[in-house]
Design a protein around this motif. Structure first.
Motif, short mmCIF file in Angstrom:
data_model
loop_
_atom_site.label_atom_id
_atom_site.label_comp_id
_atom_site.label_asym_id
_atom_site.label_seq_id
_atom_site.Cartn_x
_atom_site.Cartn_y
_atom_site.Cartn_z
N UNK A 54 33.25 22.61 49.85
CA UNK A 54 34.12 22.14 48.76
C UNK A 54 34.28 23.23 47.70
N UNK A 55 33.19 23.90 47.36
CA UNK A 55 33.25 24.96 46.35
C UNK A 55 34.08 26.14 46.83
N UNK A 56 33.98 26.48 48.10
CA UNK A 56 34.72 27.61 48.65
C UNK A 56 36.22 27.36 48.62
N UNK A 57 36.61 26.15 48.98
CA UNK A 57 38.04 25.81 48.94
C UNK A 57 38.56 25.85 47.51
N UNK A 58 37.79 25.28 46.58
CA UNK A 58 38.21 25.28 45.18
C UNK A 58 38.27 26.70 44.62
N UNK A 59 37.36 27.56 45.05
CA UNK A 59 37.36 28.96 44.59
C UNK A 59 38.62 29.67 45.03
N UNK A 60 39.02 29.45 46.27
CA UNK A 60 40.23 30.10 46.77
C UNK A 60 41.47 29.58 46.05
N UNK A 61 41.48 28.30 45.71
CA UNK A 61 42.62 27.77 44.97
C UNK A 61 42.66 28.34 43.55
N UNK A 62 41.50 28.42 42.91
CA UNK A 62 41.46 28.90 41.53
C UNK A 62 41.87 30.37 41.43
N UNK A 63 41.63 31.14 42.51
CA UNK A 63 42.00 32.55 42.50
C UNK A 63 43.39 32.80 43.08
N UNK A 64 44.08 31.73 43.43
CA UNK A 64 45.44 31.77 43.99
C UNK A 64 45.48 32.41 45.37
N UNK A 65 44.32 32.60 45.99
CA UNK A 65 44.28 33.14 47.34
C UNK A 65 44.87 32.14 48.33
N UNK A 66 44.75 30.85 47.99
CA UNK A 66 45.22 29.81 48.88
C UNK A 66 46.72 29.94 49.17
N UNK A 67 47.49 30.39 48.20
CA UNK A 67 48.94 30.53 48.40
C UNK A 67 49.23 31.53 49.52
N UNK A 68 48.41 32.59 49.59
CA UNK A 68 48.61 33.59 50.64
C UNK A 68 48.16 33.03 51.98
N UNK A 69 47.02 32.29 51.96
CA UNK A 69 46.47 31.77 53.20
C UNK A 69 47.39 30.75 53.86
N UNK A 70 47.94 29.82 53.06
CA UNK A 70 48.76 28.78 53.66
C UNK A 70 50.11 29.31 54.12
N UNK A 71 50.48 30.50 53.61
CA UNK A 71 51.74 31.09 54.07
C UNK A 71 51.54 31.84 55.39
N UNK A 72 50.29 32.14 55.72
CA UNK A 72 50.01 32.88 56.96
C UNK A 72 49.43 32.00 58.05
N UNK A 73 48.87 30.84 57.68
CA UNK A 73 48.26 29.93 58.66
C UNK A 73 48.42 28.50 58.18
N UNK A 74 48.62 27.56 59.08
CA UNK A 74 48.74 26.15 58.70
C UNK A 74 47.47 25.68 58.00
N UNK A 75 47.60 24.79 57.01
CA UNK A 75 46.41 24.29 56.30
C UNK A 75 45.36 23.66 57.22
N UNK A 76 45.83 22.98 58.29
CA UNK A 76 44.89 22.35 59.20
C UNK A 76 44.03 23.40 59.90
#
Length: 417
Positions: free
Chosen positions: A203-225
């Motif tokens: 849970x902390x790792x996912x929140x960390x990636x969202x807070x650093x805006x890394x998630x926007x890059x990740x979901x553009x390169x791979x499906x969230x699932x």
């Protein structure tokens, strides 16, 4: 598949290289080494000179009997008869010549009275040993004086022969239950700590990636699932790496000190003569329990955008783990109770409580299969719902700290699909 393995390997390598992982692993390995050498450490300290203890005996007959009693019990206490007065003996203790002083005074009612003097009485080990042997000496002298047979007195004070026998042929013996209780307790504690620790890590790792805006890059390169399950399995491998190191080091130390560890604490925790199936069930329930709570943790972690909000949102999940652990601890003393039986089929409690029942009781195989089926079904449902919530939750930013965002994330997840 390539994206999945990339995210998985990145998650694994990143976590393994963290200072917290290295530090916690080293500390735990040191603790394991200390436990494996526990008896040697105790013996090392026990072997230290405890200091001479002066004895002032008014009758002049009890000191020798007390010395013989201590020697027969192999106690590491040296008694030294003191020829001076009590005041002189006290002064000698304060000067450091003796560790303590025992004064034996004659008493018609109790044969003798004893007084123990020391600079401090916080260290009660020698004091209790001497008191115990003086009590035995008093009984022996009083018995001899009254003409009562000492063998009869010993027989009266001997513990009663009491044995619990199960009439059901399939029931476990008292010895088997004691061994099972120890190993089940250890496994419950390991399951509790690892699920709580690594679930919170996800849970902390996912929140960390969202807070650093890394998630926007990740979901553009791979499906969230793909990202969710790669994250879950990656952190699972981190946990298995850490636990694997603990098992290898622990097993090596146990093998090297097998003769020293026979009996005592080693036997109490049921490591000796334990059925291999207990460990098989422990692995199965551990893996299923991890997947259950890890999926839930990833889903909850995707709902928050700040690390500070993780604790608040994952508190209900942590409470489920704590409740399951508390019920399991209660079940160690009453594994056949209806309450324990019913709660063992609640999927969030099953990993601990059904494992408890499997270890302590001889339950039908269909009950185990039913509980495993319920868990697998619950994991599948959570994975399906969690994937949709995760897909929408990773797109949500802003302050969040309650489950009211669950519906919003679910709607966004359906739109994303």
């Amino acid at each position: 598949m390539n994206k999945f393995s990339t995210i998985l390997s990145h998650t694994y390598i990143t976590k393994v290289k963290t200072k917290s992982f290295i530090f916690s692993t080293l500390i735990t390995l040191l603790i394991i080494a200390g436990l494996a050498n526990f008896q040697s450490i105790i013996d090392m300290f026990a072997g230290e000179d405890s200091g001479e203890i002066a004895v002032v005996d008014e009758s002049g007959v009890y000191t020798e009997a007390l010395q013989q009693s201590l020697a027969a019990a192999d106690e590491n206490i040296e008694l030294v008869p003191f020829d001076g007065t009590v005041d002189e003996a006290k002064a000698a203790i304060q000067d450091g010549e003796y560790g303590a002083l025992v004064v034996l005074t004659e008493s018609e009612a109790q044969i003798f009275d004893a007084t123990y003097f020391a600079n401090t009485i916080t260290e009660s080990g020698n004091q209790m040993i001497i008191e115990q042997h003086l009590q035995q000496l008093k009984i022996a002298i009083a018995t001899q004086a009254s003409g009562i047979d000492e063998a009869m007195i010993a027989e009266i004070y001997a513990p009663i022969a009491f044995e619990a026998v199960a009439l059901d042929e399939s029931a476990k013996t008292e010895e088997e239950l004691n061994q099972a209780r120890g190993i089940v307790y250890v496994m419950l504690f390991v399951l509790y700590m690892t699920v709580m620790m690594y679930g919170q890590m996800i849970a902390t790792d996912v929140a960390t990636e969202k807070s650093s805006r890394v998630m926007e890059i990740l979901i553009s390169s791979a499906p969230p699932i793909t990202h969710m399950f790669a994250k879950i399995i990656g952190i699972a491998l981190v946990g298995l790496t850490q636990i694997g190191l603990f098992i290898i080091v622990g097993y090596t130390l146990i093998r090297s000190k097998q003769e020293e560890l026979v009996g005592g604490v080693f036997e109490l925790f049921g490591v000796q003569d334990t059925s291999p199936m207990i460990f098989v069930y422990a692995i199965v329930f551990f893996i299923l329990g991890y997947l259950l709570y890890a999926t839930l943790a990833a889903m909850l972690g995707s709902l928050v955008s700040r690390i500070e909000d993780v604790g608040q949102l994952t508190t209900p999940m942590m409470m489920l783990i704590v409740i399951a652990f508390m019920i399991a601890i209660f079940g160690l003393g009453a594994p056949e109770s209806t309450f324990v039986t019913v709660t063992s089929y609640i999927p969030f409690f099953t990993p601990m409580i059904m494992f408890l029942r499997v270890g302590m009781l001889d339950i039908p195989i269909w009950e185990i299969a039913l509980s495993l089926g319920i868990m697998v079904g619950t994991i599948a449902i959570l994975a399906y719902i969690g994937a949709k919530v995760y897909s929408g939750g990773v797109l949500m930013y802003g302050r969040s700290g309650s489950l009211k965002d669950f519906k919003k994330a679910l709607v966004l997840g359906k739109k994303e699909k």
